[in-house]
Design a protein around this motif. Structure first.
Motif, mmCIF file in Angstrom:
data_model
loop_
_atom_site.group_PDB
_atom_site.id
_atom_site.type_symbol
_atom_site.label_atom_id
_atom_site.label_comp_id
_atom_site.label_asym_id
_atom_site.label_seq_id
_atom_site.Cartn_x
_atom_site.Cartn_y
_atom_site.Cartn_z
ATOM 1 N N LYS A 48 0.830 -1.207 0.000
ATOM 2 C CA LYS A 48 0.000 0.000 0.000
ATOM 3 C C LYS A 48 0.867 1.260 0.000
ATOM 4 N N TYR A 49 1.951 1.204 0.763
ATOM 5 C CA TYR A 49 2.853 2.362 0.817
ATOM 6 C C TYR A 49 3.500 2.610 -0.541
ATOM 7 N N PHE A 50 3.998 1.552 -1.163
ATOM 8 C CA PHE A 50 4.683 1.737 -2.445
ATOM 9 C C PHE A 50 3.713 2.009 -3.586
ATOM 10 N N LEU A 51 2.474 1.552 -3.469
ATOM 11 C CA LEU A 51 1.466 1.952 -4.442
ATOM 12 C C LEU A 51 1.298 3.468 -4.420
ATOM 13 N N SER A 52 1.433 4.036 -3.230
ATOM 14 C CA SER A 52 1.277 5.477 -3.070
ATOM 15 C C SER A 52 2.460 6.236 -3.645
ATOM 16 N N ILE A 53 3.681 5.854 -3.279
ATOM 17 C CA ILE A 53 4.834 6.675 -3.662
ATOM 18 C C ILE A 53 5.358 6.364 -5.062
ATOM 19 N N THR A 54 4.932 5.230 -5.660
ATOM 20 C CA THR A 54 5.355 4.942 -7.035
ATOM 21 C C THR A 54 4.274 5.344 -8.034
ATOM 22 N N ASP A 55 3.296 6.080 -7.588
ATOM 23 C CA ASP A 55 2.213 6.563 -8.446
ATOM 24 C C ASP A 55 2.806 7.372 -9.608
ATOM 25 N N PRO A 56 2.678 6.903 -10.854
ATOM 26 C CA PRO A 56 3.294 7.596 -11.989
ATOM 27 C C PRO A 56 2.787 9.029 -12.183
ATOM 28 N N ARG A 57 1.612 9.334 -11.672
ATOM 29 C CA ARG A 57 1.052 10.678 -11.856
ATOM 30 C C ARG A 57 1.872 11.741 -11.149
ATOM 31 N N THR A 58 2.653 11.340 -10.139
ATOM 32 C CA THR A 58 3.423 12.342 -9.394
ATOM 33 C C THR A 58 4.543 12.956 -10.222
ATOM 34 N N ILE A 59 4.984 12.271 -11.279
ATOM 35 C CA ILE A 59 6.077 12.834 -12.085
ATOM 36 C C ILE A 59 5.589 13.988 -12.954
ATOM 37 N N LEU A 60 4.274 14.140 -13.071
ATOM 38 C CA LEU A 60 3.716 15.217 -13.889
ATOM 39 C C LEU A 60 3.507 16.498 -13.087
ATOM 40 N N LEU A 61 3.706 16.424 -11.782
ATOM 41 C CA LEU A 61 3.470 17.589 -10.935
ATOM 42 C C LEU A 61 4.570 18.632 -11.124
ATOM 43 N N PRO A 62 4.222 19.904 -11.039
ATOM 44 C CA PRO A 62 5.228 20.969 -11.191
ATOM 45 C C PRO A 62 6.168 21.019 -9.991
ATOM 46 N N GLU A 63 7.325 21.633 -10.179
ATOM 47 C CA GLU A 63 8.340 21.701 -9.132
ATOM 48 C C GLU A 63 7.825 22.401 -7.879
ATOM 49 N N TRP A 64 7.016 23.445 -8.066
ATOM 50 C CA TRP A 64 6.534 24.190 -6.900
ATOM 51 C C TRP A 64 5.666 23.318 -6.001
ATOM 52 N N LYS A 65 4.978 22.348 -6.596
ATOM 53 C CA LYS A 65 4.131 21.452 -5.806
ATOM 54 C C LYS A 65 4.995 20.539 -4.937
ATOM 55 N N LEU A 66 6.090 20.069 -5.485
ATOM 56 C CA LEU A 66 6.998 19.221 -4.717
ATOM 57 C C LEU A 66 7.685 20.023 -3.622
ATOM 58 N N ASP A 67 8.055 21.260 -3.935
ATOM 59 C CA ASP A 67 8.676 22.123 -2.923
ATOM 60 C C ASP A 67 7.687 22.432 -1.802
ATOM 61 N N TRP A 68 6.419 22.598 -2.169
ATOM 62 C CA TRP A 68 5.380 22.799 -1.152
ATOM 63 C C TRP A 68 5.290 21.578 -0.236
ATOM 64 N N ALA A 69 5.339 20.381 -0.839
ATOM 65 C CA ALA A 69 5.254 19.154 -0.053
ATOM 66 C C ALA A 69 6.414 19.053 0.937
ATOM 67 N N LYS A 70 7.628 19.385 0.468
ATOM 68 C CA LYS A 70 8.785 19.331 1.347
ATOM 69 C C LYS A 70 8.645 20.325 2.499
ATOM 70 N N ALA A 71 8.177 21.535 2.183
ATOM 71 C CA ALA A 71 7.997 22.557 3.219
ATOM 72 C C ALA A 71 6.972 22.105 4.253
ATOM 73 N N MET A 72 5.891 21.478 3.793
ATOM 74 C CA MET A 72 4.853 21.009 4.715
ATOM 75 C C MET A 72 5.381 19.905 5.621
ATOM 76 N N VAL A 73 6.166 19.005 5.048
ATOM 77 C CA VAL A 73 6.731 17.910 5.854
ATOM 78 C C VAL A 73 7.683 18.471 6.910
ATOM 79 N N GLU A 74 8.550 19.391 6.513
ATOM 80 C CA GLU A 74 9.507 19.979 7.453
ATOM 81 C C GLU A 74 8.800 20.783 8.530
ATOM 82 N N GLN A 75 7.762 21.518 8.165
ATOM 83 C CA GLN A 75 7.006 22.290 9.152
ATOM 84 C C GLN A 75 6.282 21.372 10.125
#
Length: 322
Positions: A25-52
């Protein structure tokens, strides 16, 4: 509705990683091919949210679902050791789109030596980048070491494929179709250890249950890399073994004989179907954070663990990579 964040720890696994189903279930989530289509700002937002979230300073009004989504994106795009953004092609979420194209064409263009050489080279170049990207990053490699490892791995794959292609020239057609898998499986046994040889030479960082580093272990590196080799071969096996059987039968149909232009796209599409399922399953065969008995470590490291007051420490933990 705003979720209750009291006691929420973003690094706690959403699914039980001690079980195979939980890891799938975990790897189904993080290997989701749709995530490679996301813009860089979305990934940077995710990192900021995790760190916060780790600092307990999430913005007011943040919902639990938002944090879980941010963690999914973070785990799919950032290295677990360094926290640095991984290149797109090297991410496990790129395995389905990248792997389906390469696998499909490897299985289609298996008859001529030039085609075999080209597609095996492409595949092993892709694998080398994935192996390097998903290594245990605590063991850096020089450019010279990476170049030597890459050349060794790709040469082995190409030589194996060409040799088997010549050897099976008079074999039944189905046997010839299985040559790409034999080459991929044997090459993985070389590619992964070579691209991660520094871990075998210097050892990888191992920690106690409280995440305190206790030293570096070559034996832990060997265990982790062996598990990754098994996972990668398992990932490729169903598609590269069953798909030739399927295509062998389909190509005998009258319609398929007339529509030969569809053979390659069909193999690519079917390869994608296999990989969509097999990527998370193969990654889930072993926990990403390995547990190894202290008694299996090098004698000096066992003594170090005991000297640090770890007489009651039975296991150490380390990131095996993917």
């Amino acid at each position: 509705m705003e979720g209750d964040l009291s006691g929420f720890n973003i690094d706690d696994p959403r699914w039980d990683q001690r079980t195979f189903l939980g890891r799938v279930k975990y790897f189904l989530s993080i290997t989701d091919p749709r995530t490679i289509l996301l813009p860089e700002w979305k990934l940077d937002w995710a990192k900021a949210m995790v760190e916060q979230s780790r600092m307990g300073a999430v913005p007011p009004g943040t919902q639990v679902e938002q944090l879980l989504y941010a963690k999914k994106l973070y785990d799919s795009a950032f290295h677990p050791d360094t926290g640095e953004k991984m290149n797109v092609i090297g991410r496990m979420s790129f395995q389905v789109p990248g792997g389906m194209i390469i696998t499909g064409f490897m299985l289609h263009f298996y008859r001529t030596v030039p085609a075999v050489i080209f597609w095996q080279w492409v595949n092993q170049s892709f694998n080398a980048l994935v192996n390097y990207t998903n290594r245990n990053a605590a063991s850096p490699m020089s450019v010279r070491q990476m170049t030597f490892s890459y050349l060794t791995a790709t040469t082995t794959a190409v030589a194996t494929a060409v040799g088997m292609n010549v050897w099976t020239k008079r074999a039944p057609p189905l046997v010839c179709r299985w040559v790409p898998f034999a080459a991929v499986a044997s090459a993985n046994c070389v590619n992964i250890p070579m691209m991660r040889q520094q871990e075998l030479i210097q050892g990888i960082s191992v920690k106690d249950k409280n995440q305190n580093e206790v030293g570096h272990s070559q034996r832990a590196a060997a265990v982790g890399i062996t598990q990754v080799v098994i996972s990668r071969i398992t990932m490729a096996a169903p598609g590269m073994i069953l798909l030739p059987v399927i295509m062998e039968r389909l190509e005998k149909l009258r319609f398929m004989k007339k529509a030969k232009v569809l053979h390659a796209p069909l193999q690519v599409a079917l390869s994608g179907c296999f990989l969509l399922f097999m990527v998370p399953v193969a990654c889930a065969l072993f926990p990403q954070t390995c547990e190894l008995p202290v008694s299996c470590l090098e004698r000096e490291l066992q003594d170090t663990v005991k000297a640090r007051g770890g007489k009651h420490t039975s296991f150490i933990y380390f990131n095996k990579g993917l």
